[in-house]
Motif scaffolding. Structure first.
Motif, PDB file in Angstrom:
ATOM      1  N   GLY A  70      43.092  30.463  36.579  1.00 49.97           N
ATOM      2  CA  GLY A  70      42.219  30.662  35.439  1.00 49.97           C
ATOM      3  C   GLY A  70      40.803  30.202  35.670  1.00 49.97           C
ATOM      4  N   ARG A  71      40.625  29.085  36.354  1.00 54.94           N
ATOM      5  CA  ARG A  71      39.283  28.579  36.617  1.00 54.94           C
ATOM      6  C   ARG A  71      38.510  29.540  37.514  1.00 54.94           C
ATOM      7  N   ASP A  72      39.169  30.057  38.556  1.00 57.13           N
ATOM      8  CA  ASP A  72      38.515  31.037  39.432  1.00 57.13           C
ATOM      9  C   ASP A  72      38.155  32.297  38.648  1.00 57.13           C
ATOM     10  N   ALA A  73      39.060  32.704  37.758  1.00 59.06           N
ATOM     11  CA  ALA A  73      38.819  33.912  36.968  1.00 59.06           C
ATOM     12  C   ALA A  73      37.615  33.746  36.058  1.00 59.06           C
ATOM     13  N   LEU A  74      37.429  32.556  35.501  1.00 60.46           N
ATOM     14  CA  LEU A  74      36.291  32.320  34.620  1.00 60.46           C
ATOM     15  C   LEU A  74      34.981  32.458  35.390  1.00 60.46           C
ATOM     16  N   ASP A  75      34.943  31.928  36.598  1.00 58.36           N
ATOM     17  CA  ASP A  75      33.740  32.050  37.425  1.00 58.36           C
ATOM     18  C   ASP A  75      33.410  33.514  37.689  1.00 58.36           C
ATOM     19  N   VAL A  76      34.435  34.303  37.992  1.00 61.31           N
ATOM     20  CA  VAL A  76      34.229  35.731  38.271  1.00 61.31           C
ATOM     21  C   VAL A  76      33.798  36.465  37.010  1.00 61.31           C
ATOM     22  N   ALA A  77      34.463  36.180  35.884  1.00 59.61           N
ATOM     23  CA  ALA A  77      34.163  36.872  34.629  1.00 59.61           C
ATOM     24  C   ALA A  77      32.767  36.550  34.119  1.00 59.61           C
ATOM     25  N   VAL A  86      40.850  47.398  40.962  1.00 61.67           N
ATOM     26  CA  VAL A  86      41.484  46.168  40.493  1.00 61.67           C
ATOM     27  C   VAL A  86      40.998  44.967  41.299  1.00 61.67           C
ATOM     28  N   GLU A  87      40.551  43.951  40.580  1.00 62.83           N
ATOM     29  CA  GLU A  87      40.307  42.643  41.188  1.00 62.83           C
ATOM     30  C   GLU A  87      41.301  41.680  40.572  1.00 62.83           C
ATOM     31  N   ASP A  88      42.078  40.993  41.409  1.00 64.38           N
ATOM     32  CA  ASP A  88      43.133  40.136  40.878  1.00 64.38           C
ATOM     33  C   ASP A  88      42.963  38.699  41.338  1.00 64.38           C
ATOM     34  N   MET A 120      49.014  56.865  30.548  1.00 69.51           N
ATOM     35  CA  MET A 120      47.699  56.218  30.584  1.00 69.51           C
ATOM     36  C   MET A 120      46.692  57.199  31.155  1.00 69.51           C
ATOM     37  N   THR A 121      45.601  57.437  30.478  1.00 68.36           N
ATOM     38  CA  THR A 121      44.600  58.367  30.948  1.00 68.36           C
ATOM     39  C   THR A 121      43.937  57.851  32.219  1.00 68.36           C
ATOM     40  N   VAL A 122      43.802  58.725  33.199  1.00 62.22           N
ATOM     41  CA  VAL A 122      43.157  58.337  34.442  1.00 62.22           C
ATOM     42  C   VAL A 122      41.661  58.192  34.221  1.00 62.22           C
ATOM     43  N   VAL A 123      41.099  57.089  34.683  1.00 65.40           N
ATOM     44  CA  VAL A 123      39.672  56.844  34.548  1.00 65.40           C
ATOM     45  C   VAL A 123      39.112  56.491  35.909  1.00 65.40           C
ATOM     46  N   ASP A 124      37.923  56.974  36.210  1.00 64.93           N
ATOM     47  CA  ASP A 124      37.311  56.731  37.504  1.00 64.93           C
ATOM     48  C   ASP A 124      36.211  55.695  37.389  1.00 64.93           C
ATOM     49  N   ASN A 125      36.049  54.917  38.470  1.00 60.97           N
ATOM     50  CA  ASN A 125      34.953  53.959  38.572  1.00 60.97           C
ATOM     51  C   ASN A 125      34.980  52.907  37.475  1.00 60.97           C
ATOM     52  N   ARG A 126      36.155  52.565  37.010  1.00 58.94           N
ATOM     53  CA  ARG A 126      36.282  51.489  36.038  1.00 58.94           C
ATOM     54  C   ARG A 126      36.947  50.296  36.708  1.00 58.94           C
ATOM     55  N   ARG A 127      36.433  49.123  36.371  1.00 59.91           N
ATOM     56  CA  ARG A 127      36.895  47.897  37.019  1.00 59.91           C
ATOM     57  C   ARG A 127      37.745  47.083  36.055  1.00 59.91           C
ATOM     58  N   VAL A 128      38.837  46.536  36.562  1.00 57.41           N
ATOM     59  CA  VAL A 128      39.698  45.685  35.759  1.00 57.41           C
ATOM     60  C   VAL A 128      39.899  44.361  36.480  1.00 57.41           C
ATOM     61  N   LEU A 129      39.825  43.287  35.735  1.00 56.58           N
ATOM     62  CA  LEU A 129      40.138  41.961  36.257  1.00 56.58           C
ATOM     63  C   LEU A 129      41.528  41.585  35.795  1.00 56.58           C
ATOM     64  N   VAL A 130      42.437  41.361  36.740  1.00 51.81           N
ATOM     65  CA  VAL A 130      43.813  40.957  36.447  1.00 51.81           C
ATOM     66  C   VAL A 130      43.954  39.487  36.799  1.00 51.81           C
ATOM     67  N   VAL A 131      44.380  38.681  35.820  1.00 49.30           N
ATOM     68  CA  VAL A 131      44.554  37.238  36.043  1.00 49.30           C
ATOM     69  C   VAL A 131      46.007  36.910  35.738  1.00 49.30           C
ATOM     70  N   GLU A 132      46.790  36.710  36.777  1.00 54.06           N
ATOM     71  CA  GLU A 132      48.234  36.504  36.640  1.00 54.06           C
ATOM     72  C   GLU A 132      48.722  35.714  37.848  1.00 54.06           C
ATOM     73  N   ASP A 133      49.421  34.585  37.608  1.00 57.50           N
ATOM     74  CA  ASP A 133      49.848  33.749  38.724  1.00 57.50           C
ATOM     75  C   ASP A 133      51.201  34.142  39.297  1.00 57.50           C
ATOM     76  N   ASP A 134      51.939  35.020  38.619  1.00 54.73           N
ATOM     77  CA  ASP A 134      53.212  35.513  39.147  1.00 54.73           C
ATOM     78  C   ASP A 134      52.922  36.685  40.080  1.00 54.73           C
ATOM     79  N   ALA A 135      53.199  36.503  41.368  1.00 56.74           N
ATOM     80  CA  ALA A 135      52.823  37.503  42.372  1.00 56.74           C
ATOM     81  C   ALA A 135      53.461  38.857  42.112  1.00 56.74           C
ATOM     82  N   SER A 136      54.725  38.872  41.676  1.00 54.61           N
ATOM     83  CA  SER A 136      55.409  40.153  41.461  1.00 54.61           C
ATOM     84  C   SER A 136      54.789  40.923  40.296  1.00 54.61           C
ATOM     85  N   ILE A 137      54.450  40.220  39.225  1.00 54.33           N
ATOM     86  CA  ILE A 137      53.809  40.880  38.083  1.00 54.33           C
ATOM     87  C   ILE A 137      52.405  41.329  38.462  1.00 54.33           C
TER      88      ILE A 137
END
Length: 242
Positions: free
Chosen positions: A39-46, A33-35, A1-18
């Motif tokens: 789903g409802r909380d994620a929609l508000d953030v997105a 990373v913002e995790d 995976m190419t390293v990218v700087d200053n890029r934001r990702v929203l991760v929405v996953e209820d399994d803590a290990s994943i």
């Protein structure tokens, strides 16, 4: 995976290990990373914060991933943000539903780190090359697609009877490719090559899904299309009749 700087990702996953696995490897790739687990909380953030990538599970508490993806594609700052969907089911029907909701790609659980890297790299490459490698087509201008339907190539806008159509990147690019060569049949393989840059992680079924979404947004009757026509056994073309 190419390293990218200053890029934001929203991760929405209820399994803590994943979620922790995604945090680790996306962080190593240079993402901030913002995790979230709901789903409802994620929609508000997105709806409030722009991201460069969204990774979301299908099965989520509060609001499922399919509904979340559709809502993100409808309004807000992430209507065109690449979306990678995680699913524990790998049947064709489940995958098509995910893609039809607006996801750019999917990853089936359980997945390995290398596959995660490849999928994320693929959707980001398609996004980064959007403006330069999308279409070998007509000059940028305003095009009349049909009575009441226009395309502004420079502004990447399509207006249908006075209302701007909400098109994803792939939908706009595929439509532009077809419109620029009206009446010419494009094979699915050719569309994959030009719209998705020949990405090996995208299949011809994805082309069918994007065409189906386009018809719903442009055609008077998507079940009997008059604009985006199927060349059976070959691919698709845009009608050359006004």
């Amino acid at each position: 995976m190419t390293v990218v700087d200053n890029r934001r990702v929203l991760v929405v996953e209820d399994d803590a290990s994943i979620r922790e696995l995604l945090q680790l490897h996306l962080g190593l790739a240079g993402f901030t990373v913002e995790d979230l687990a709901n789903g409802r909380d994620a929609l508000d953030v997105a709806r409030a914060t722009p991201f460069d990538l969204i990774v979301l599970d299908v099965m989520l508490p509060g609001l499922d991933g399919i509904s979340l993806c559709r809502a993100v594609r409808t309004a807000g700052p992430n209507t065109s943000t690449p979306v990678l969907m995680l699913t524990a089911r790998d049947s064709e029907a489940d995958i098509v539903v995910g893609l039809d909701s607006g996801a750019d790609d999917y990853l089936t659980k359980p997945f390995g780190v290398r596959e995660l890297q490849a999928r994320v790299g693929a959707v980001m490459r398609r996004h980064l090359h959007l403006e330069t490698d999308v279409v070998d087509a007509a000059p940028s201008t305003t095009l009349d697609l049909a009575p009441g339907i226009t395309m502004d190539v420079e502004k990447r806008r399509v207006v249908v009877h006075g209302t701007e159509a909400d098109l994803t990147r792939q939908e706009f690019d595929l439509l532009h490719q077809l419109v620029a060569r009206r009446g010419i049949v494009f094979t699915r393989a050719r569309l994959l090559q030009t719209v998705w840059n020949g990405d090996t992680y995208v299949t011809e079924r994805t082309v069918d899904t994007v065409v189906s979404r386009l018809r719903k947004k442009l055609e008077t009757d998507p079940r009997q299309p008059t604009l985006i026509l199927t060349a059976w056994g070959v691919g698709y073309k845009f009608s050359d009749h006004d």
